[in-house]
Every structure is written in structure tokens, then in C-alpha cells.
Design a protein around this motif. Sequence first.
Motif, PDB file in Angstrom:
ATOM      1  N   LEU A 120      37.748  38.783  31.106  1.00 14.14           N
ATOM      2  CA  LEU A 120      38.926  38.027  30.685  1.00 14.14           C
ATOM      3  C   LEU A 120      39.917  37.845  31.826  1.00 14.14           C
ATOM      4  CD1 LEU A 120      39.497  39.608  27.162  1.00 14.14           C
ATOM      5  CD2 LEU A 120      38.703  37.293  27.649  1.00 14.14           C
ATOM      6  N   ALA A 121      40.125  38.914  32.597  1.00 14.44           N
ATOM      7  CA  ALA A 121      41.066  38.813  33.711  1.00 14.44           C
ATOM      8  C   ALA A 121      40.599  37.780  34.733  1.00 14.44           C
ATOM      9  CB  ALA A 121      41.231  40.173  34.372  1.00 14.44           C
ATOM     10  N   LYS A 122      39.317  37.780  35.029  1.00 14.68           N
ATOM     11  CA  LYS A 122      38.802  36.842  36.021  1.00 14.68           C
ATOM     12  C   LYS A 122      38.798  35.398  35.501  1.00 14.68           C
ATOM     13  CE  LYS A 122      36.075  40.214  38.600  1.00 14.68           C
ATOM     14  NZ  LYS A 122      34.727  40.737  38.938  1.00 14.68           N
ATOM     15  N   GLU A 123      38.614  35.224  34.189  1.00 13.97           N
ATOM     16  CA  GLU A 123      38.694  33.877  33.638  1.00 13.97           C
ATOM     17  C   GLU A 123      40.093  33.301  33.826  1.00 13.97           C
ATOM     18  OE1 GLU A 123      36.348  31.730  32.052  1.00 13.97           O
ATOM     19  OE2 GLU A 123      35.075  33.128  33.157  1.00 13.97           O
ATOM     20  N   MET A 124      41.107  34.152  33.688  1.00 14.66           N
ATOM     21  CA  MET A 124      42.481  33.693  33.894  1.00 14.66           C
ATOM     22  C   MET A 124      42.773  33.483  35.383  1.00 14.66           C
ATOM     23  SD  MET A 124      44.681  35.768  31.013  1.00 14.66           S
ATOM     24  CE  MET A 124      43.879  37.365  31.197  1.00 14.66           C
ATOM     25  N   MET A 125      42.210  34.361  36.217  1.00 19.35           N
ATOM     26  CA  MET A 125      42.427  34.228  37.665  1.00 19.35           C
ATOM     27  C   MET A 125      41.852  32.926  38.207  1.00 19.35           C
ATOM     28  SD  MET A 125      41.642  38.080  39.083  1.00 19.35           S
ATOM     29  CE  MET A 125      42.679  39.462  38.631  1.00 19.35           C
ATOM     30  N   LYS A 126      40.767  32.473  37.607  1.00 17.16           N
ATOM     31  CA  LYS A 126      40.129  31.237  38.075  1.00 17.16           C
ATOM     32  C   LYS A 126      41.081  30.050  38.015  1.00 17.16           C
ATOM     33  CE  LYS A 126      35.393  32.451  36.693  1.00 17.16           C
ATOM     34  NZ  LYS A 126      34.297  32.147  35.726  1.00 17.16           N
ATOM     35  N   HIS A 128      44.351  30.222  38.467  1.00 23.81           N
ATOM     36  CA  HIS A 128      45.533  30.408  39.303  1.00 23.81           C
ATOM     37  C   HIS A 128      45.296  29.795  40.685  1.00 23.81           C
ATOM     38  CE1 HIS A 128      48.817  32.316  41.481  1.00 23.81           C
ATOM     39  NE2 HIS A 128      49.344  32.652  40.313  1.00 23.81           N
ATOM     40  N   PRO A 129      46.198  28.933  41.144  1.00 26.79           N
ATOM     41  CA  PRO A 129      46.006  28.279  42.453  1.00 26.79           C
ATOM     42  C   PRO A 129      45.843  29.268  43.603  1.00 26.79           C
ATOM     43  CG  PRO A 129      47.787  27.232  41.233  1.00 26.79           C
ATOM     44  CD  PRO A 129      47.413  28.468  40.463  1.00 26.79           C
ATOM     45  N   GLY A 130      46.535  30.398  43.523  1.00 26.81           N
ATOM     46  CA  GLY A 130      46.477  31.367  44.606  1.00 26.81           C
ATOM     47  C   GLY A 130      45.163  32.115  44.702  1.00 26.81           C
ATOM     48  N   MET A 131      44.306  31.998  43.682  1.00 20.63           N
ATOM     49  CA  MET A 131      43.026  32.714  43.661  1.00 20.63           C
ATOM     50  C   MET A 131      41.853  31.810  44.014  1.00 20.63           C
ATOM     51  SD  MET A 131      44.096  35.710  42.737  1.00 20.63           S
ATOM     52  CE  MET A 131      42.607  36.596  42.295  1.00 20.63           C
ATOM     53  N   LYS A 132      42.147  30.579  44.380  1.00 22.89           N
ATOM     54  CA  LYS A 132      41.095  29.580  44.572  1.00 22.89           C
ATOM     55  C   LYS A 132      40.067  29.981  45.632  1.00 22.89           C
ATOM     56  CE  LYS A 132      42.250  25.754  46.544  1.00 22.89           C
ATOM     57  NZ  LYS A 132      42.837  24.395  46.818  1.00 22.89           N
ATOM     58  N   ASP A 133      40.505  30.616  46.688  1.00 22.82           N
ATOM     59  CA  ASP A 133      39.605  30.949  47.799  1.00 22.82           C
ATOM     60  C   ASP A 133      39.116  32.394  47.761  1.00 22.82           C
ATOM     61  OD1 ASP A 133      39.910  28.365  48.872  1.00 22.82           O
ATOM     62  OD2 ASP A 133      41.776  28.963  49.871  1.00 22.82           O
ATOM     63  N   ILE A 134      39.338  33.079  46.665  1.00 21.24           N
ATOM     64  CA  ILE A 134      38.931  34.483  46.546  1.00 21.24           C
ATOM     65  C   ILE A 134      37.640  34.586  45.753  1.00 21.24           C
ATOM     66  CG2 ILE A 134      39.561  36.744  45.610  1.00 21.24           C
ATOM     67  CD1 ILE A 134      42.458  36.077  46.164  1.00 21.24           C
ATOM     68  N   ASP A 135      36.695  35.347  46.262  1.00 16.51           N
ATOM     69  CA  ASP A 135      35.431  35.580  45.564  1.00 16.51           C
ATOM     70  C   ASP A 135      35.650  36.696  44.536  1.00 16.51           C
ATOM     71  OD1 ASP A 135      32.890  35.950  44.654  1.00 16.51           O
ATOM     72  OD2 ASP A 135      31.997  36.433  46.602  1.00 16.51           O
ATOM     73  N   LEU A 136      35.772  36.327  43.301  1.00 10.47           N
ATOM     74  CA  LEU A 136      36.086  37.302  42.246  1.00 10.47           C
ATOM     75  C   LEU A 136      34.932  38.267  41.990  1.00 10.47           C
ATOM     76  CD1 LEU A 136      37.903  34.987  39.671  1.00 10.47           C
ATOM     77  CD2 LEU A 136      38.916  36.450  41.424  1.00 10.47           C
ATOM     78  N   ASP A 137      33.737  37.901  42.419  1.00 15.28           N
ATOM     79  CA  ASP A 137      32.582  38.781  42.204  1.00 15.28           C
ATOM     80  C   ASP A 137      32.572  39.978  43.152  1.00 15.28           C
ATOM     81  OD1 ASP A 137      31.591  37.200  40.157  1.00 15.28           O
ATOM     82  OD2 ASP A 137      30.429  35.943  41.539  1.00 15.28           O
ATOM     83  N   GLU A 138      33.469  39.966  44.126  1.00 13.87           N
ATOM     84  CA  GLU A 138      33.483  41.053  45.104  1.00 13.87           C
ATOM     85  C   GLU A 138      34.193  42.309  44.600  1.00 13.87           C
ATOM     86  OE1 GLU A 138      35.035  39.713  48.804  1.00 13.87           O
ATOM     87  OE2 GLU A 138      33.200  38.634  49.372  1.00 13.87           O
ATOM     88  N   PHE A 139      34.875  42.210  43.473  1.00 14.55           N
ATOM     89  CA  PHE A 139      35.572  43.382  42.947  1.00 14.55           C
ATOM     90  C   PHE A 139      35.474  43.425  41.422  1.00 14.55           C
ATOM     91  CE2 PHE A 139      38.653  39.963  43.324  1.00 14.55           C
ATOM     92  CZ  PHE A 139      39.314  39.986  42.098  1.00 14.55           C
ATOM     93  N   LYS A 140      35.730  44.604  40.872  1.00 15.15           N
ATOM     94  CA  LYS A 140      35.696  44.822  39.428  1.00 15.15           C
ATOM     95  C   LYS A 140      37.076  45.239  38.944  1.00 15.15           C
ATOM     96  CE  LYS A 140      31.317  44.269  38.180  1.00 15.15           C
ATOM     97  NZ  LYS A 140      30.890  43.325  37.106  1.00 15.15           N
ATOM     98  N   LYS A 142      39.026  47.236  36.001  1.00 14.34           N
ATOM     99  CA  LYS A 142      38.753  48.224  34.966  1.00 14.34           C
ATOM    100  C   LYS A 142      40.037  48.694  34.297  1.00 14.34           C
ATOM    101  CE  LYS A 142      34.453  50.134  36.841  1.00 14.34           C
ATOM    102  NZ  LYS A 142      33.707  51.387  37.158  1.00 14.34           N
ATOM    103  N   ILE A 143      39.875  49.241  33.109  1.00 11.78           N
ATOM    104  CA  ILE A 143      40.988  49.848  32.383  1.00 11.78           C
ATOM    105  C   ILE A 143      41.027  51.330  32.728  1.00 11.78           C
ATOM    106  CG2 ILE A 143      41.949  50.346  30.103  1.00 11.78           C
ATOM    107  CD1 ILE A 143      40.313  47.948  29.058  1.00 11.78           C
ATOM    108  N   LYS A 144      42.187  51.829  33.089  1.00 12.95           N
ATOM    109  CA  LYS A 144      42.306  53.244  33.406  1.00 12.95           C
ATOM    110  C   LYS A 144      42.049  54.075  32.161  1.00 12.95           C
ATOM    111  CE  LYS A 144      45.345  56.599  35.658  1.00 12.95           C
ATOM    112  NZ  LYS A 144      46.675  56.836  36.277  1.00 12.95           N
ATOM    113  N   GLN A 145      41.039  54.963  32.229  1.00 15.25           N
ATOM    114  CA  GLN A 145      40.638  55.770  31.081  1.00 15.25           C
ATOM    115  C   GLN A 145      40.500  54.890  29.816  1.00 15.25           C
ATOM    116  OE1 GLN A 145      43.399  57.775  32.974  1.00 15.25           O
ATOM    117  NE2 GLN A 145      41.562  58.303  34.123  1.00 15.25           N
ATOM    118  N   ALA A 146      39.556  53.971  29.875  1.00 16.83           N
ATOM    119  CA  ALA A 146      39.358  53.019  28.770  1.00 16.83           C
ATOM    120  C   ALA A 146      39.090  53.726  27.449  1.00 16.83           C
ATOM    121  CB  ALA A 146      38.204  52.081  29.108  1.00 16.83           C
ATOM    122  N   ALA A 147      38.428  54.868  27.503  1.00 15.59           N
ATOM    123  CA  ALA A 147      38.109  55.591  26.267  1.00 15.59           C
ATOM    124  C   ALA A 147      39.364  55.998  25.517  1.00 15.59           C
ATOM    125  CB  ALA A 147      37.254  56.819  26.583  1.00 15.59           C
ATOM    126  N   ASN A 148      40.439  56.318  26.243  1.00 13.64           N
ATOM    127  CA  ASN A 148      41.663  56.768  25.592  1.00 13.64           C
ATOM    128  C   ASN A 148      42.264  55.674  24.709  1.00 13.64           C
ATOM    129  OD1 ASN A 148      41.118  58.918  27.218  1.00 13.64           O
ATOM    130  ND2 ASN A 148      42.988  58.805  28.432  1.00 13.64           N
TER     131      ASN A 148
END
Length: 374
Positions: A120-126, A128-140, A142-148
Motif C-alpha cells: 500500500l505504501a509503495k502504491e501511494m509512493m508511485k 508522488h512526483p518526488g519518487m519518480k526516479d526511485i526504484d521502490l523494489d530496492e527496499f521493504k 515494515k510495521i514495527k512489531q506488526a504482531a503487537n
Amino acid sequence: MGQKSRQHYVPKFYLRNFSETDKSISTFNITNSKYIQNASIKDMCQKNNFYGDDKVVEEFLDKEIERKASAIIRRIIETKSIPNIDKEFEYYEHLIAFLLVSEARNLRSADSADNMADFLAKEMMKEHPGMKDIDLDEFKIKIKQAANQNIGIALESIPLVLDLKPVLINQKTPRSFITSDNPLIRYNSFYIGRKYHGRGFGYVTRGLQLFCPISPTQCLLLYDGLVYDIPNIKDDVITINRAREVDSLNELFYLNAYNNVFFNQKIKEDYIKKFTFKNRGTSKISDLKREVGSFKSMEEDGQLISVTQNRVTKKISLPWITQSEFGKGLILPQHMGGLKRMESPFIEEYIEKDSEKFDKHPPKIKSGSYFREK
């Protein structure tokens, strides 16, 4: 920075219920097809600082969930009876808390939450004009302690399943029930039997079934009492005497596993591998990529985002539970929303509040929308 602490996402007391020794348990890793007859229970289903290095959630789970649940489940196993919701509401409510938290706290739920957040975060980043030249697949992302976060949602959701009828499945066959690292199974044989392609597994969904094996001979089931009948039920207990019916339930439990299935040392490797061979073409719970998707919306320049969790959708033979006349008369909608158990006042209140909140703050991906299910 706190020290590393081994934190279990499936309670050790629960796994001991399936052990012949209390210290070890047989396991089968689905990904690697690896069978271990005597795996150390203390080494199973654990990660360092899974709930955080401050140990607050870990201690809460120990004191407020596991210790109480251990005594309640031990009593169920010994007395072959379930706490009465009217006479022993505190015990029954805590049993429900344990079941829902068992699903929320495990690795599969945490990984699923991380996968959805990343998507979801990457779909929104796509957009954003400032993210146009960034390869979103290069990073992940995550939610801090998602289980909590999942645990909090599960505890808030307890009222939503109090209308489900409880039954203890007691089996008297040469077979033994198995379990897994994802021990609570959400199923809906009503929807699956109708070949309905909606969600069908939310806490408020019509036809919901919650299975949780608690020992080699016993399994808890919460089910929609309006949609299903269990003809041979007596005092909230159904006895199964046919080995093939145990095999069917074990197949369901196997399919719901994330990485590992667990069982007592009497079960042979060949028995477990039969489920692997039989379901080699069946979609796996662990395929998290199937949980998210983006589709072109009918609205101009919009998207439709689908977010759900993988569930077992294979039709499993459960001849001892039948569809009621009420269930047979229900008409399923053509849309994916399905039906909800609106006779529950808790569910009615939840739907109203959730709709108001969603209307005030709808999530947006351009002009699109998304499906969700609690």
C-alpha cells in the motif's frame, strides 16, 4: 537498546499438548519437505524480540493470556467439556481471547501485515512526483512489531465472535490431530460449498467457522449456529469415530500451516507427506503475494486495491456438520461483500461505527478504493 530475547509466537504449553515427552515434538517443514521426529519445543516458533525488546507485550501474553488459557484448555481436555458462556462467562471469554490472539500473534500474521503495508505504501509512493526516479523494489517497508498491532485488533474483536456456537470435537480413532504454526483456522464451508468468491472469513461473516486443535484427540470449533446444524451434538460435544473424518480435519489444519506442521511422535512421516502430495497444486497460505493486488478502476485514472489474507478455500469433507434450512434459503449477493451475522448486537454496532469511520476518512489511491475484511 534491550538485550535479545527469544520470544515465542506459538505458546510452548500449546505445543506440549501434542508431545509425547513435553520437551520435543515432531514437525514437518512444508517448504523444505523436512521431517524431524523430535524437535525441541523451546526452539520452535520463536524469534528474537518479536514483540519488542522491552518485553511488555511478551509479559502480557504470558501473564494475561497463556497462563489462564493453559489452565482452561487443560480443564477442557480432562473434562471433555467447554466453559458455559452463561454460567462461566469469564472463562469462556478468555478462551475466545486465546484463540483470536493465537492467530494474531504468529509469524504468518506479522509477515502478512508487513506485506500489505509495503504494497500500500509503495502504491501511494508511485503517485508522488518526488519518487519518480526511485526504484521502490530496492527496499521493504515494515510495521514495527506488526504482531503487537494484530494482538490489539484481536482483543478488540472478541465481542464479534461471541454469537458463534462452541463445540468440542472429540475423536476416538487410531489417528491423531495435528496442528501448525498457524493453529487457528478460519473456514467457511457454507461459502465454499456454494462456490461463492467473496471474502467469507471475517469475524462478522455469515457461515464463519473457527477451528483450533488443542490435543491429538480434541479440537475446538466455533460456528455460525444459524447456517449449520450438527445433528449428533450433545452438551456441546461431537464425537468422531471414523479415521477418514480425522484425516479431513488434518488436511484442513495442514493447509492452514505457514511453514511448519506439528504432531505427536506416533505420527509417521508418510502420513504427513500424503497431504503434501495430495495438495501439490493447491494455493498455499504462505504465498503472500496473492494477498494484495492493484486493478484499473472504472473511474478515470483510478485504481482498485484489493487487500485480504490467504485462507483455506479447498472444499473439505465434513459430513458431521450440515447446512441448516436457514442456510439453504440464503441468497448470496453478486458483489464480493458477502453476508454478515447482523443478529448479533455487537456486530451491528461494529458495522455502524466502522461505516461512519470509513465515510469520514476513506483511504485513497488516486480516486480509487479498496476492499478490506476484519
